[in-house]
Scaffold this motif. Structure first.
Motif, PDB file in Angstrom:
ATOM      1  N   LYS A  75       0.830  -1.195   0.000  1.00 33.15           N
ATOM      2  CA  LYS A  75       0.000   0.000   0.000  1.00 33.15           C
ATOM      3  C   LYS A  75       0.873   1.257   0.000  1.00 33.15           C
ATOM      4  O   LYS A  75       2.062   1.205   0.309  1.00 33.15           O
ATOM      5  CB  LYS A  75      -0.911   0.022   1.232  1.00 33.15           C
ATOM      6  N   GLY A  76       0.234   2.394  -0.344  1.00 39.37           N
ATOM      7  CA  GLY A  76       0.961   3.661  -0.379  1.00 39.37           C
ATOM      8  C   GLY A  76       2.095   3.648  -1.380  1.00 39.37           C
ATOM      9  O   GLY A  76       3.139   4.273  -1.165  1.00 39.37           O
ATOM     10  N   VAL A  77       1.910   2.933  -2.488  1.00 41.55           N
ATOM     11  CA  VAL A  77       2.982   2.767  -3.475  1.00 41.55           C
ATOM     12  C   VAL A  77       3.232   4.083  -4.208  1.00 41.55           C
ATOM     13  O   VAL A  77       2.295   4.756  -4.649  1.00 41.55           O
ATOM     14  CB  VAL A  77       2.624   1.649  -4.478  1.00 41.55           C
ATOM     15  N   ALA A  78       4.485   4.446  -4.323  1.00 37.82           N
ATOM     16  CA  ALA A  78       4.882   5.655  -5.045  1.00 37.82           C
ATOM     17  C   ALA A  78       6.285   5.432  -5.587  1.00 37.82           C
ATOM     18  O   ALA A  78       6.978   4.493  -5.179  1.00 37.82           O
ATOM     19  CB  ALA A  78       4.847   6.868  -4.127  1.00 37.82           C
ATOM     20  N   TRP A  79       6.690   6.283  -6.515  1.00 33.54           N
ATOM     21  CA  TRP A  79       8.058   6.161  -7.020  1.00 33.54           C
ATOM     22  C   TRP A  79       8.663   7.537  -7.221  1.00 33.54           C
ATOM     23  O   TRP A  79       7.970   8.538  -7.337  1.00 33.54           O
ATOM     24  CB  TRP A  79       8.114   5.341  -8.308  1.00 33.54           C
ATOM     25  N   ARG A  80       9.994   7.555  -7.249  1.00 32.44           N
ATOM     26  CA  ARG A  80      10.748   8.771  -7.502  1.00 32.44           C
ATOM     27  C   ARG A  80      11.852   8.447  -8.490  1.00 32.44           C
ATOM     28  O   ARG A  80      12.579   7.467  -8.319  1.00 32.44           O
ATOM     29  CB  ARG A  80      11.350   9.306  -6.205  1.00 32.44           C
ATOM     30  N   ASN A  81      11.967   9.258  -9.532  1.00 32.52           N
ATOM     31  CA  ASN A  81      12.991   9.036 -10.545  1.00 32.52           C
ATOM     32  C   ASN A  81      14.330   9.597 -10.093  1.00 32.52           C
ATOM     33  O   ASN A  81      14.405  10.670  -9.480  1.00 32.52           O
ATOM     34  CB  ASN A  81      12.591   9.694 -11.865  1.00 32.52           C
ATOM     35  N   LEU A  82      15.385   8.870 -10.410  1.00 33.09           N
ATOM     36  CA  LEU A  82      16.751   9.318 -10.204  1.00 33.09           C
ATOM     37  C   LEU A  82      17.448   9.381 -11.551  1.00 33.09           C
ATOM     38  O   LEU A  82      17.198   8.535 -12.421  1.00 33.09           O
ATOM     39  CB  LEU A  82      17.514   8.365  -9.282  1.00 33.09           C
ATOM     40  N   THR A  83      18.308  10.361 -11.730  1.00 34.42           N
ATOM     41  CA  THR A  83      19.080  10.505 -12.969  1.00 34.42           C
ATOM     42  C   THR A  83      18.144  10.473 -14.182  1.00 34.42           C
ATOM     43  O   THR A  83      18.354   9.716 -15.132  1.00 34.42           O
ATOM     44  CB  THR A  83      20.171   9.419 -13.082  1.00 34.42           C
ATOM     45  N   GLY A  84      17.092  11.262 -14.111  1.00 34.80           N
ATOM     46  CA  GLY A  84      16.182  11.394 -15.250  1.00 34.80           C
ATOM     47  C   GLY A  84      15.351  10.168 -15.554  1.00 34.80           C
ATOM     48  O   GLY A  84      14.818  10.046 -16.657  1.00 34.80           O
ATOM     49  N   GLY A  85      15.223   9.260 -14.582  1.00 36.54           N
ATOM     50  CA  GLY A  85      14.443   8.047 -14.814  1.00 36.54           C
ATOM     51  C   GLY A  85      15.277   6.858 -15.254  1.00 36.54           C
ATOM     52  O   GLY A  85      14.726   5.774 -15.487  1.00 36.54           O
TER      53      GLY A  85
END
Length: 236
Positions: free
Chosen positions: A210-220
């Protein structure tokens, strides 16, 4: 095995990593142009472990990825299915409790870890969904998950350059620094075949996180995915 497939045979992948264990960390630093250390730092910040917490670091290889968690005072368990990687890790980090284990059938009881993480290894697991369910099984209710994995650059020109680098530049560079350059052809192709950020988030949700999210590093080029275990494996 030099061709990537999402239908991976565990024994073949393990043998490949056994073969490159001695120079694996050095090769990664060279091929990532030094970005690997920045990505590991981002994982440590995202997981935010506290002294006394119990952390499972899956796909830990030689244990290098586990060092920040141990330094933060966490009871850290590095786990990998490559015995060659674990042997090399034991030479370098004898203080770490390196443990052999298959991500789809983890050798741990239910609900014993405050946090679970896996970096640059999930795409090499032959059954991604089973691994995500196993990670949830061994996490405590409220336990945290952070996945760091190669992904899909969000900026089209960068995506084109990145793809060219993977398939044209990476193999000759690997030949100069790795004991098994064919392994890096496989790894490059496995990156290309891997789901994008949104698709991987959907798989985490499907496994009950649950609460799944993502953050890109180095432009994805790399993405950090996060989730939390809402309760027991049955959904309580």
């Amino acid at each position: 095995m030099t061709r990537a497939s999402l239908d991976k045979q565990p024994q073949d992948v393990a043998a490949m990593f056994d073969d490159v264990a001695e120079k694996y960390d050095l090769t990664n630093d060279v091929l990532s142009l030094g970005q690997t250390r920045l990505w590991r730092r981002a994982v440590a910040q995202a997981l935010d472990v506290r002294p006394g917490e119990r952390v499972l670091d899956l796909g830990a290889g030689t244990g290098t990825s586990s060092l920040p968690f141990a330094a933060a005072g966490a009871d850290t368990v590095p786990c990998d299915f490559s015995l060659g990687m674990l042997r090399e890790g034991k030479k370098r980090h004898p203080e770490l409790p390196l443990t052999a284990g298959d991500a789809t059938r983890l050798p741990f009881a239910d609900g014993v870890f405050d946090a679970v993480t896996i970096s640059f290894a999930l795409r090499n697991v032959h059954d991604t969904d089973a691994a995500l369910r196993e990670m949830r099984r061994v996490a405590k209710p409220g336990g945290r998950l952070v996945i760091c994995e190669f992904s899909h650059p969000t900026y089209r020109p960068l995506r084109t350059v990145y793809t060219e680098y993977l398939m044209r530049a990476l193999p000759p560079v690997a030949r100069s620094v790795s004991s098994n350059p064919d392994a890096y052809v496989y790894l490059a192709e496995s990156i290309r075949a891997w789901p994008d950020q949104k698709a991987l988030a959907g798989r985490l949700q499907g496994a009950g996180w649950k609460g799944v999210a993502w953050r890109n590093l180095t432009g994805g080029i790399v993405a950090l995915h996060r989730g939390a275990n809402p309760g027991a494996p049955g959904g309580r």
